[in-house]
Design an enzyme around this catalytic site. Structure first.
Site, short mmCIF file in Angstrom:
data_model
loop_
_atom_site.label_atom_id
_atom_site.label_comp_id
_atom_site.label_asym_id
_atom_site.label_seq_id
_atom_site.Cartn_x
_atom_site.Cartn_y
_atom_site.Cartn_z
N LYS A 1 -4.32 3.13 9.31
CA LYS A 1 -4.36 4.60 9.25
C LYS A 1 -5.68 5.18 9.78
O LYS A 1 -5.88 5.18 10.98
CB LYS A 1 -3.99 5.06 7.84
N TYR B 1 2.83 -0.56 -1.72
CA TYR B 1 3.40 -0.90 -0.41
C TYR B 1 2.33 -1.57 0.43
O TYR B 1 1.20 -1.07 0.51
CB TYR B 1 3.90 0.37 0.28
N ASP C 1 -5.86 -3.51 -0.66
CA ASP C 1 -5.18 -2.91 0.48
C ASP C 1 -5.67 -1.46 0.57
O ASP C 1 -5.18 -0.58 -0.13
CB ASP C 1 -3.67 -2.98 0.29
C1 LIG Z 1 0.83 2.55 5.43
C2 LIG Z 1 0.47 1.41 4.58
C3 LIG Z 1 0.64 0.08 5.00
C4 LIG Z 1 1.38 -0.28 6.26
O1 LIG Z 1 0.73 0.17 7.40
P1 LIG Z 1 1.59 0.30 8.76
O2 LIG Z 1 0.57 0.68 9.76
O3 LIG Z 1 2.62 1.34 8.49
O4 LIG Z 1 2.19 -1.02 9.04
C5 LIG Z 1 0.16 -0.93 4.20
N1 LIG Z 1 -0.47 -0.66 3.05
C6 LIG Z 1 -0.64 0.59 2.60
C7 LIG Z 1 -1.36 0.83 1.33
C8 LIG Z 1 -0.16 1.67 3.34
O5 LIG Z 1 -0.30 2.91 2.87
#
Ligand SMILES: *Cc1c(COP(=O)(O)O)cnc(C)c1O
Length: 429
Positions: free
Chosen positions: A267, A144, A239
């Site tokens: 995060k 994601y 990511d």
């Molecule tokens: C949570 C997450 C996102 C998206 O971040 P948001 O602040 O919710 O937009 C993107 N990449 C990874 C790996 C994530 O865990």
């Protein structure tokens, strides 16, 4: 436990907010029942609107790595708020957090702050496309990267290498530029590169996947991606929105010693305020406006409250590097405890873990990609989720999520959790 007030609040919310929530997974669709409304949180505990105390294994999906209402962060935000909450002009604070982040993370010279992980990943691929002058990207099924159009893509039919939209509203034009690969499958990636020569700008990957449960990279997977990218003029995007400042001070690049070309954060980096960031070596970052041609902007980017929270968080982690070892030990203790009780109760399971990211899958086979993650027994997961909730333990309301361990958890909390899992797993049959 009683959730009367939460149920009432959810009914009220549903009238004015689609599905009653501002992000879908919160709605409990995957597990049934109504979401719990939080009143406040402290350390490892959530306190809901009915007065229940829950041990929190989600921690805002990662940011609260040092616990809720962590004092240095609360203080930094409170003090900063008195000085004004947004200017749309530069502040020294932004340079301070940027310098600290750049010093903690290997292989990056410059960083730009945005407001979410979604924005970070979206901006990172635009930058990669601008820098390489290529259009296509490769992403992995089950990873994601936020909800921007280029990432809401499902695998196409067997013969096509094109992705297809995963949500109405994403156009086929956008989808055709995202190629889907299987996580932990280098041959699949090689084939996609060979089928699209000189067309792929970037490969984006969760270097330890956390959005299909926790799925570690198999030996050689990340190294293989690095080699394929270097050999084909492709940028490798890690990511690290979930893993950054969690698995190590320098994230997965440090943990496994592999260099990415662009790294995305979110995060933990915001300490619980809305922050994302992307970073790379100078040559790439200088491609961004106002220095370079790739446009990217934000009215609230680098917001002083968000930067104050993020800075306090990063300083705490940087000044106490032992925290990562403590988290490893606590999570490993939890893992061993869960293994013992599930085995004793003859439950079929797989546990995946890297550092303070852990997930329990109700399937015997190894979970190495989206396909194997999807095989887990969801009926058992629902019993597990509601059983734990009833014992005062909050895990994510979906079988596809990782638990995020916080340093605020005590060994007493962990023992309590293991005992609760023992009790709940006796009811599975
Ligand atoms: C949570 C997450 C996102 C998206 O971040 P948001 O602040 O919710 O937009 C993107 N990449 C990874 C790996 C994530 O865990």
């Amino acid at each position: 436990m009683i959730y009367q007030r939460s149920s009432q609040l959810f009914a009220e919310a549903e009238k004015v907010i689609p599905g009653g929530v501002n992000s879908p997974v919160r709605a409990f669709k995957a597990v049934g029942g109504t979401p719990i409304f939080v009143q406040r949180a402290q350390g490892a505990y959530l306190y809901d609107e009915d007065g229940n105390r829950l041990i929190d294994y989600i921690n805002s999906w990662g940011p609260m790595i040092l616990g809720h209402a962590y004092e240095p962060v609360v203080e930094a935000v409170t003090e900063r708020a008195k000085l004004g909450t947004s200017f749309g002009m530069p502040t020294e604070l932004e340079t301070k957090i940027a310098a600290l982040a750049v010093s903690m993370v290997p292989n990056i010279d410059k960083i730009r702050f945005v407001n979410s992980g979604t924005e970070a990943c979206m901006s990172a691929i635009r930058l990669a496309r601008g820098f390489t002058k290529r259009d296509k990207i490769i992403k992995f099924a089950g990873c994601y990267h936020g909800h921007s159009d280029s990432f809401l893509i499902a695998a196409g039919s067997g013969l096509s290498t094109f992705g297809v939209p995963n949500s109405p509203g994403v156009t086929e034009g956008t989808a055709k530029d995202t190629l889907l690969a299987r996580y932990n499958d280098l041959e699949n990636v090689s084939a996609l590169i060979a089928a699209n020569p000189n067309e792929i700008a970037a490969i984006i990957v969760e270097p330890v996947a956390g959005n299909m449960g926790c799925v570690p990279p198999l030996n050689g997977f990340l190294e293989g991606l690095r080699e394929l990218c270097s050999a084909n003029g492709i940028l490798l995007i890690f990511d690290e929105v979930m893993t950054g400042f969690r698995l190590a001070a320098g994230g997965v690049q440090e943990l496994f010693g592999i260099q990415a070309d662009i790294v995305c954060f979110g995060k933990v980096i915001g300490g619980g305020l809305p922050v994302g960031a992307f970073a790379a070596r100078e040559e790439i970052m200088n491609y961004l406006a106002p220095l370079g041609p790739v446009y990217q902007a934000g009215t609230l980017s680098g917001n002083p409250l968000a930067m104050a929270a993020g800075l306090a968080m990063l300083e705490s982690l940087n000044n106490d590097r032992a925290v990562f070892q403590r988290l490893e030990e606590k999570t490993s203790y939890l893992e061993a405890g869960i293994r013992n009780v599930l085995t004793a109760n003859s439950v079929v399971f797989t546990i995946n873990r890297v550092g303070s990211m852990i997930s329990v899958h109700f399937d015997a086979e190894p979970v190495v990609d989206f396909q194997s993650a999807a095989k887990g027994d969801n009926v058992t997961f629902k019993k597990f989720f509601h059983g734990l909730l009833n014992e005062g333990i909050y895990i994510a309301p979906s079988a596809y999520e990782t638990w995020f361990i916080t340093d605020a958890l005590t060994y007493e909390d962990l023992d309590f959790t293991i005992q609760a899992i023992d009790k709940v797993s006796k009811t599975f049959k």
